[in-house]
Design a protein around this motif. Structure first.
Motif, mmCIF file in Angstrom:
data_model
loop_
_atom_site.group_PDB
_atom_site.id
_atom_site.type_symbol
_atom_site.label_atom_id
_atom_site.label_comp_id
_atom_site.label_asym_id
_atom_site.label_seq_id
_atom_site.Cartn_x
_atom_site.Cartn_y
_atom_site.Cartn_z
ATOM 1 N N GLN A 143 -26.947 -19.612 29.230
ATOM 2 C CA GLN A 143 -27.316 -18.490 28.378
ATOM 3 C C GLN A 143 -27.938 -17.324 29.156
ATOM 4 N N LEU A 144 -28.211 -17.521 30.433
ATOM 5 C CA LEU A 144 -28.872 -16.472 31.229
ATOM 6 C C LEU A 144 -27.876 -15.390 31.629
ATOM 7 N N ASP A 145 -28.432 -14.189 31.842
ATOM 8 C CA ASP A 145 -27.581 -13.119 32.369
ATOM 9 C C ASP A 145 -27.338 -13.353 33.859
ATOM 10 N N GLU A 146 -26.551 -12.493 34.482
ATOM 11 C CA GLU A 146 -26.159 -12.735 35.865
ATOM 12 C C GLU A 146 -27.342 -12.777 36.821
ATOM 13 N N PRO A 147 -28.301 -11.827 36.723
ATOM 14 C CA PRO A 147 -29.462 -11.933 37.627
ATOM 15 C C PRO A 147 -30.261 -13.216 37.401
ATOM 16 N N GLY A 148 -30.387 -13.633 36.124
ATOM 17 C CA GLY A 148 -31.110 -14.862 35.829
ATOM 18 C C GLY A 148 -30.418 -16.078 36.410
ATOM 19 N N GLN A 149 -29.095 -16.106 36.303
ATOM 20 C CA GLN A 149 -28.342 -17.221 36.872
ATOM 21 C C GLN A 149 -28.437 -17.239 38.391
ATOM 22 N N ASP A 150 -28.401 -16.072 38.996
ATOM 23 C CA ASP A 150 -28.528 -16.007 40.457
ATOM 24 C C ASP A 150 -29.876 -16.555 40.906
ATOM 25 N N ARG A 151 -30.936 -16.182 40.174
ATOM 26 C CA ARG A 151 -32.267 -16.687 40.542
ATOM 27 C C ARG A 151 -32.349 -18.194 40.339
ATOM 28 N N LEU A 152 -31.759 -18.690 39.244
ATOM 29 C CA LEU A 152 -31.770 -20.128 38.977
ATOM 30 C C LEU A 152 -31.048 -20.887 40.089
ATOM 31 N N LYS A 153 -29.921 -20.349 40.537
ATOM 32 C CA LYS A 153 -29.198 -20.992 41.647
ATOM 33 C C LYS A 153 -30.065 -21.063 42.892
ATOM 34 N N GLY A 154 -30.798 -19.983 43.159
ATOM 35 C CA GLY A 154 -31.677 -19.971 44.318
ATOM 36 C C GLY A 154 -32.789 -21.001 44.202
ATOM 37 N N ILE A 155 -33.382 -21.110 43.009
ATOM 38 C CA ILE A 155 -34.441 -22.103 42.779
ATOM 39 C C ILE A 155 -33.905 -23.511 42.988
#
Length: 670
Positions: A143-155
């Protein structure tokens, strides 16, 4: 030569050909599996036909078989027999596997196909499969937008790398903290076979003529119950509880704070107040408040019982008690008050006999399955033994591998893992492994178990039965793939057979004379059952509440001083007992920091024990060790995996919701 992992194993039940595999084979197979799995997913996404259960959910369940095969074999070695090459490969592969998981569950087109499946008319297991996929997509951040998904991948990538490093440092820390002693005199009180094992461990480590007390994962070490030299007990205790927090290459506290901050950030990103709430959302517990209410209800009664035990110990010791005195004088109370000498019991618990005439005997009596050792099949290490398990009608059920001895290449603790999952869809039958960390005696000497090791042997086999009896269609639901706060339940139930009269009489015989364990000793064991429960419950709750304390933090609240935070958290929870360290301190709490398997979920042992205590009562009410009970327990619970709500399986078995009273009675907490 062709990499054996690149095609299904030709060995019985798909057992990996471990003896023919090199580290480069695992690396190649995992890399090929990652690429193949993504290609299979892309084919599902690119299918021009409308999404259906068959072309989407079933196709997804059939995808990734090479990756699953390679990863299952590889991580078996990571835990149980990790060479330097395997450890280096783990460091390389773990972040890639984490990134792959994100690539799958943050795939919007794949999610849209699952969301479009019409589940009307599907059988309940198929409906649940679609629901569980959709739930995982949402919990993974679709459900996250692209920046949110990118940050989640990094975490997720950072957490994977940190968890791998934590596990490797803990393994090294346990090895380096082992206590080296110069003379057998310092080991006074230990049984002769333990002294021989310490000499063998020292010799293997390059200290011929000395004695090495290796450590087990929890805080309290078995030798402290018998060592007469108080200073040696102190040194062993301090070596154990100081792991991971004393500076140097095995200190993990920097990893802990980094992981706590990242987990807190991840939870907020996914819409939860903290990481504990995120985790509990995936469990059988209704919510985090219910978990907190339960452990907080148990803590005061447990500490009261522990204080009463401490007073009794101080009286018998005749001097102020220290933490390293507890096990020693507790064993003395058992000997003097209950006439139970745990060290004197060990000759009656020889490993081979415990397995053959105890663990396997109970399984045959209740489920009708039989066990046939396969000397023609090899595991990943010479110590691994392989048994074929057969159904009552003689048909093959699966393979059970037992790996019971400690070694430097194995992580601490005890566990079950699955190498091949049962699935009717894929036509696979289970291959499961039990790992323990028992000190290996010198060649030709018997392996004699402590009561705790005996309990662990039965416990882990309960997990094995959960995997072996799986009878589901889809691999996602197989065996122990259930919520974390349910998975310990079947294994805890299997502990009930340890002192069951028919089972005990069959295995508890002196290894040298064949003499059975006397009935009056058994009676005294039962009389002494509640002695030590104050200690056991308090040390467990200390670890469970410490786990929750780390995972309710806001990222900004994560402390720099880990040791001070630990002390403060235990005090706030009411379990800061000067004589009872938590079962795992932060510096070696591998359950919650070496990956996230039990992070914010260590409470699951006591949560599962509510169901366990109820089920023991159910077995007892219905005659105990009989095939009728076994067939029902196997059919309605052990075989179901996660193919239906696990609590529904419990309700069908018990006929009602679980109650807390049996657990309170068992632990003396009424």
């Amino acid at each position: 030569m062709t990499n054996p992992l690149l095609s299904p194993s030709a060995l019985p039940y798909g057992l990996p050909p471990f003896s023919h595999l090199a580290p480069s084979d695992y690396a190649e197979a995992v890399s090929a599996g990652l690429a193949e799995h993504l290609a299979e997913i892309q084919a599902i996404v690119d299918n021009p036909a409308a999404a259906t259960f068959g072309n989407t959910a079933v196709a997804m369940e059939g995808a990734g078989q090479l990756l699953q095969r390679a990863a299952a074999a590889f991580f078996t070695l990571v835990s149980a027999d990790a060479s330097e090459d395997i450890r280096a490969l783990e460091t390389e592969l773990s972040p890639r596997l984490s990134a792959h998981q994100d690539e799958v569950y943050l795939n919007r087109a794949l999610f849209d196909r699952f969301a479009a499946i019409d589940t009307s008319g599907l059988d309940p297991e198929a409906v649940r499969l679609v629901e569980e996929y959709l739930k995982e997509f949402r919990q993974s951040g679709i459900q996250l937008d692209e920046p949110g998904q990118d940050r989640l991948k990094g975490i997720n990538a950072e957490l994977s790398a940190l968890g791998t490093e934590f596990g490797q440092r803990v393994k090294e820390g346990m090895k380096s903290a082992a206590l080296l002693l110069d003379s057998a005199a310092e080991l006074a009180g230990l049984p002769a076979d333990d002294i021989a094992s310490a000499a063998e461990a020292a010799r293997t480590a390059g200290h011929d003529g000395k004695y090495l007390l290796t450590l087990i994962q929890p805080s309290n070490q078995p030798a402290m119950a018998a060592l007469e030299n108080r200073d040696v007990r102190r040194r062993l205790f301090e070596a154990s509880t100081g792991r991971g927090s004393g500076g140097g290459s095995t200190d993990v506290l920097d990893l802990v704070t980094a992981m706590a901050r990242l987990r807190a950030e991840k939870a907020v990103l996914l819409g939860f107040a903290n990481y504990a709430e995120l985790v509990v959302d995936r469990q059988t517990a209704p919510d985090f408040e219910a978990v907190q209410a339960m452990v907080n209800r148990l803590a005061p009664a447990a500490v009261r019982n522990a204080d009463a035990e401490a007073a009794a110990l101080a009286e018998i010791a005749g001097h102020p008690l220290e933490a390293w005195d507890w096990a020693f004088y507790s064993a003395k109370v058992r000997r003097e008050k209950y006439a139970v000498d745990e060290q004197a019991l060990r000759p009656y618990f020889e490993l081979d006999r415990v397995l053959r005439d105890g663990v396997f005997f109970a399984a045959t009596a209740i489920y009708g399955v039989t066990f046939h050792e396969r000397d023609d099949l090899a595991g990943y290490h010479p110590d691994v033994r392989v048994w074929e398990v057969r159904n009552p009608d003689g048909t093959g059920l699966g393979l059970f591998l037992g790996d019971y001895y400690t070694r430097e290449s194995k992580r601490g603790g005890a566990w079950m893992n699955s190498v091949v999952d049962q699935s009717a869809l894929l036509g696979t039958r289970p291959v499961v492994i039990n790992n323990l960390n028992i000190s290996k005696p010198p060649e030709g000497e018997p392996t004699l178990l402590t009561l705790d090791e005996l309990r662990t042997t039965f416990h882990e086999f309960g997990h094995a039965l959960h995997g072996l009896f799986s009878n589901v269609t889809y691999p996602r639901f197989s065996g122990t793939a259930v919520p974390r706060d349910f998975v310990e339940y079947p294994s805890q139930v299997n502990e009930m057979w340890i002192l069951w009269p028919d089972v005990l009489a069959n295995y508890a015989r002196h290894h040298a004379t064949g003499e059975p364990l006397a009935q009056d000793v058994v009676d005294r064991l039962n009389e002494a059952r509640l002695w030590g429960e104050g200690f056991a419950t308090t040390e467990y709750l200390g670890a469970a509440l410490l786990d929750l304390a780390w995972h309710v933090l806001d990222g900004a609240d994560v402390p720099d001083d880990v040791v001070a935070f630990e002390a403060k958290s235990l005090a706030a929870a009411g379990v800061a007992h000067a004589l009872i360290p938590p079962r795992y301190r932060t510096g070696y709490f591998q359950h919650i920091f070496a990956g996230d398997g039990y992070a914010a979920g260590y409470y699951s042992y006591i949560w599962s024990e509510v169901l366990d205590a109820e089920t023991v009562d159910w077995f007892t009410e219905h005659g105990g060790l009989n095939r009728s009970n076994g067939e029902l327990f196997r059919r309605e619970l052990l075989s179901r995996g996660n193919s239906r709500d696990p609590l529904e399986s419990f309700r069908i078995l018990r006929g009602r919701e679980a109650r807390l009273d049996p657990l309170l009675k068992r632990r003396g907490l009424e």
